[in-house]
Design an enzyme around this catalytic site. Structure first.
Site, PDB file in Angstrom:
ATOM      1  CB  SER A 149       8.669   2.694   9.449  1.00 34.05           C
ATOM      2  OG  SER A 149       7.972   2.067  10.170  1.00 34.05           O
ATOM      3  CE  LYS A 150       4.888   1.180   2.333  1.00 38.18           C
ATOM      4  NZ  LYS A 150       4.664   0.298   1.133  1.00 38.18           N
ATOM      5  NE  ARG A 151       8.535  -2.327  10.608  1.00 34.20           N
ATOM      6  CZ  ARG A 151       9.107  -1.799   9.382  1.00 34.20           C
ATOM      7  NH1 ARG A 151       8.561  -2.299   8.287  1.00 34.20           N
ATOM      8  NH2 ARG A 151      10.287  -0.985   9.388  1.00 34.20           N
ATOM      9  CG  ASP A 152       6.312   4.190  12.859  1.00 28.78           C
ATOM     10  OD1 ASP A 152       6.988   3.308  13.546  1.00 28.78           O
ATOM     11  OD2 ASP A 152       7.138   5.185  12.248  1.00 28.78           O
ATOM     12  N   PRO A 191       0.743  -1.229  -0.199  1.00 29.30           N
ATOM     13  CG  PRO A 191       0.007  -1.071   2.098  1.00 29.30           C
ATOM     14  CD  PRO A 191       0.848  -1.835   1.349  1.00 29.30           C
TER      15      PRO A 191
END
Ligand code: GLU
Length: 503
Positions: free
Chosen positions: A262-265, A16
């Site tokens: 980041s994408k994981r944040d 995404p």
């Protein structure tokens, strides 16, 4: 005649689109529209190992939801298509060959194992292995091998890559529109792979070739590509092409200010980092998105515009058209931009206030439908009365339920504060007065009831607070006479009777 401005957003469909990617797309869009130029979407999918199904559609849907559509790209073919690199793969090799012929690139036959051994040996000596001018003549490539050996290896099908031959002992003077002049010593560059053994170009070659063929005039991209700028400028020079202008947008930092967002944040820190929700096709893991969390695209765009740019004035609220008018690459900062989820909510709240009541009530009606509420009330008026305190459309229900349902319970704190011994008598009397009113408009009811209270000399709180409890169930809500005129005389009287019976 000045050249037509052409910019591109060139994401790789590896998952995404992170809001940082949307910010890059937005700045490209704003720049293009401001200069009456063209905004191109190019899908950089040369790395088949990292391809994620659904990612390209996600990118397109996200741009559409944000109302920053591309002018040319997949599905909107212009004269420079196709716009997916996988569909252009046959045209890159000729440029790698051209670079070999002109001496700016070379074949390298080193096996992955041989390179790994080099890396390990260097590491053992506390050094980092860099494939470049200082060792390339000792490695297994067309610079060190004889013409015969090279021809034999190629004709026998031995795998090879094509590497760029970075110049030696040269100081490059690069320009970034945001960062100004940058000097790079070419001896620090490694000889990047341009063409892989699987017959595909790497990002560097494909990106430069496509920017040239698609007549891109301005490259606006994230700061993470700044280290590639020297190579890209050298590639333009070596191919004999004019380079576009470059702007590298500042990083988006975590709310604490340190480290890249980041994408994981997102789900870790409690806010979305994606424009739309995304379900990972492999793990089925769901990541939240601004759209599904109830944000308006206008708010998200406004928030993103301020991540690294400012108009130089106090104004913070901008429509997309205003952003187009005001946008200037010169006002983009170099320093990383801290992401602020609270400020994002503020933008949302502000844009909700500016949204047309009827548009909001259309969305609110579907929430009412889900709750099985059918109503004859003018929902536009309800929305107008309560939206001031709403951040999201979904908040409208908590702020307005009493327009649609009569209270079934009463806030005990409110009762304690405002429902006194003489309240039932006063409420009976009020009901008699209301019953006699034939024009139940807000102003008329208000002036009759207020006149009665004044005449009784009992203080407004003694009537208005219990009346509010009866109509709303608590001491909250907008103007009481607005509520009573909207729900009507019969319902108002009924609610007052209910409150007398229940308290
Ligand atoms: N494909 C690169 C990316 O995924 C594009 C970088 C660029 O704009 O040059 O961001």
């Amino acid at each position: 005649m000045t050249k037509d401005i052409r910019v591109r957003f060139a994401p790789s469909p590896t998952g995404p689109l992170h809001i940082g990617g949307v910010r890059t797309a937005l700045f490209n869009y704003l720049f293009a529209k401001k200069h009456k130029g063209t905004f191109v979407l190019r899908i950089e999918d040369t790395d088949q190992n990292r391809y994620v199904p659904g990612a390209e559609n996600y990118i397109k849907d996200a741009l559409e939801w944000c109302k920053i559509p591309y002018d040319e790209g997949p599905g909107k073919e212009g004269e420079f298509g196709p716009y997916r690199q996988s569909e252009r793969k046959d045209l890159y090799k000729q440029y790698a060959d051209q670079l070999i012929k002109s001496g700016f690139a070379y074949y390298a036959f080193d096996t992955p194992e041989a390179l790994e051994t080099e890396r390990k040996n260097h590491e053992a000596n506390g050094k980092t292995f860099i494939y470049n001018w200082h060792n390339r003549e000792k490695l297994n490539n067309s610079l060190s091998l004889s013409q015969n050996d090279i021809a034999n290896k190629i004709s026998s099908g031995e795998p090879y890559v094509i590497r760029f031959k970075s110049p030696q002992d040269e100081i490059l003077h690069l320009t970034d529109e945001i960062r100004g002049d940058i000097k790079i010593d070419t001896n620090t560059l490694d000889d990047k792979i341009l063409f892989k053994s699987d017959g595909m170009p790497t990002y560097h070659l494909a990106n430069i070739v496509d920017d040239h063929l698609m007549k891109i005039t301005h490259v606006i991209r994230g700061e993470e590509w700044l280290p590639s700028l020297a190579l890209h400028v050298l590639l333009y020079r070596s191919l004999g092409w004019e380079a576009p202008s470059f702007s590298h947008l500042p990083l988006i930092l975590k709310p604490v200010g340190k480290g890249k967002l980041s994408k994981r944040d997102g789900d870790k820190l409690g806010f979305p980092v994606f424009p739309l929700a995304w379900t990972d096709p492999k793990t089925n893991e769901i990541s939240s998105g601004y759209r599904e969390d109830g944000y308006l695209p206008e708010a998200v765009i406004n928030m993103l515009a301020f991540l690294g740019w400012n108009p130089g004035t106090e104004q913070e609220l901008f429509s997309l058209d205003e952003l187009i008018n005001e946008f200037d690459l010169k006002r983009v900062n170099k320093a990383g931009a801290k992401f602020d989820p609270e400020k994002t909510k503020w933008f949302q709240q502000q844009h909700l206030q500016q949204t047309d009541n009827h548009l909001l009530s259309q969305q609110f009606l579907s929430i009412l439908k889900e709750k099985n509420i059918s109503t004859t009330l003018d929902v536009d008026i309800v929305v107008n009365a309560v939206k001031e305190r709403a951040v999201f459309v979904k908040d409208l229900w908590d702020l307005s339920h009493f327009y649609f349902l009569s209270p079934t319970e009463y806030d005990p704190k409110a009762i304690k504060k405002a429902w006194k011994e003489d309240t039932p008598n006063l409420m009976h009397e009020l009901n008699r007065i209301l019953d006699d009113i034939s024009d139940f408009s807000e102003d008329n009811v208000s002036s009759i009831v207020k006149g009665w209270i004044t005449g009784k000399e009992i203080g407004f709180g003694k009537i208005m607070m219990p009346l509010r409890i009866a109509l709303v169930g608590s001491l909250q809500g907008p103007d009481l006479f607005q509520i009573s005129s909207l729900i009507g005389k019969e319902e108002t009287i009924k609610r007052i009777k209910n409150a007398i019976e229940s308290n």
